[in-house]
Design a protein around this motif. Structure first.
Motif, PDB file in Angstrom:
ATOM      1  N   THR A  25      11.628   0.754  -8.273  1.00 10.13           N
ATOM      2  CA  THR A  25      10.721   1.075  -7.505  1.00 10.13           C
ATOM      3  C   THR A  25       9.786   2.153  -7.759  1.00 10.13           C
ATOM      4  N   LYS A  43       2.062 -11.157  -1.870  1.00  8.29           N
ATOM      5  CA  LYS A  43       3.607 -10.512  -2.315  1.00  8.29           C
ATOM      6  C   LYS A  43       3.843 -10.838  -3.766  1.00  8.29           C
ATOM      7  N   LYS A  52      10.690  -5.609  -7.735  1.00 14.76           N
ATOM      8  CA  LYS A  52      11.351  -5.539  -6.536  1.00 14.76           C
ATOM      9  C   LYS A  52      11.422  -4.047  -6.124  1.00 14.76           C
ATOM     10  N   THR A  53      11.443  -3.796  -4.867  1.00 15.95           N
ATOM     11  CA  THR A  53      11.722  -2.775  -4.368  1.00 15.95           C
ATOM     12  C   THR A  53      12.227  -2.278  -3.163  1.00 15.95           C
ATOM     13  N   SER A  55      12.719  -2.767   0.884  1.00 16.95           N
ATOM     14  CA  SER A  55      11.914  -3.311   1.848  1.00 16.95           C
ATOM     15  C   SER A  55      12.736  -3.524   3.328  1.00 16.95           C
ATOM     16  N   GLU A  63       6.659  -7.742   6.628  1.00 10.97           N
ATOM     17  CA  GLU A  63       7.471  -7.015   5.654  1.00 10.97           C
ATOM     18  C   GLU A  63       6.940  -5.643   5.244  1.00 10.97           C
ATOM     19  N   TRP A  65       7.166  -2.690   2.415  1.00 11.49           N
ATOM     20  CA  TRP A  65       7.750  -2.415   1.096  1.00 11.49           C
ATOM     21  C   TRP A  65       7.363  -0.937   0.669  1.00 11.49           C
TER      22      TRP A  65
END
Length: 100
Positions: A25, A43, A52-53, A55, A63, A65
């Motif tokens: 992240t 995305k 990925k982080t 969310s 979404e 994030w």
């Protein structure tokens, strides 16, 4: 108007995020600001570039994030990204690190 309400809810929730970030992240603020273009960045591109982080997925399919950028002294700036149901970035917001 619905997008604005979702972004507001996202920012409120992001403001509550504290503590250590999870792996994947932390990204330099300059890199986030120059790489993400609302209406164009997808995305899939975010995942490929930054990983990925944290969310939040809303019932509407939108979404939010949250990426963090190291700001020194154990503090982090926050970068919130709103993604539409089609997987395209709609808006971004940066929040500076809190005062020590």
């Amino acid at each position: 108007m619905k997008t604005r309400a979702l972004l507001l809810a996202t920012l409120v929730l992001a403001g509550c995020a504290t503590g250590q970030s999870t792996p994947g992240t932390q990204v330099a603020a300059e890199r986030l600001a120059t790489s993400i273009v609302p209406g164009r960045t997808t995305k899939a591109e975010l995942l490929a570039s930054f990983g990925k982080t944290k969310s939040i997925v809303f019932d509407s399919g939108f979404e939010a994030w949250l990426y963090q950028s190291p700001a020194g002294s154990g503090r982090f700036a926050e970068f919130v990204i709103l993604i539409d149901p089609a997987g395209v970035v709609v808006k971004t917001r940066q929040r500076p690190p809190s005062a020590p």
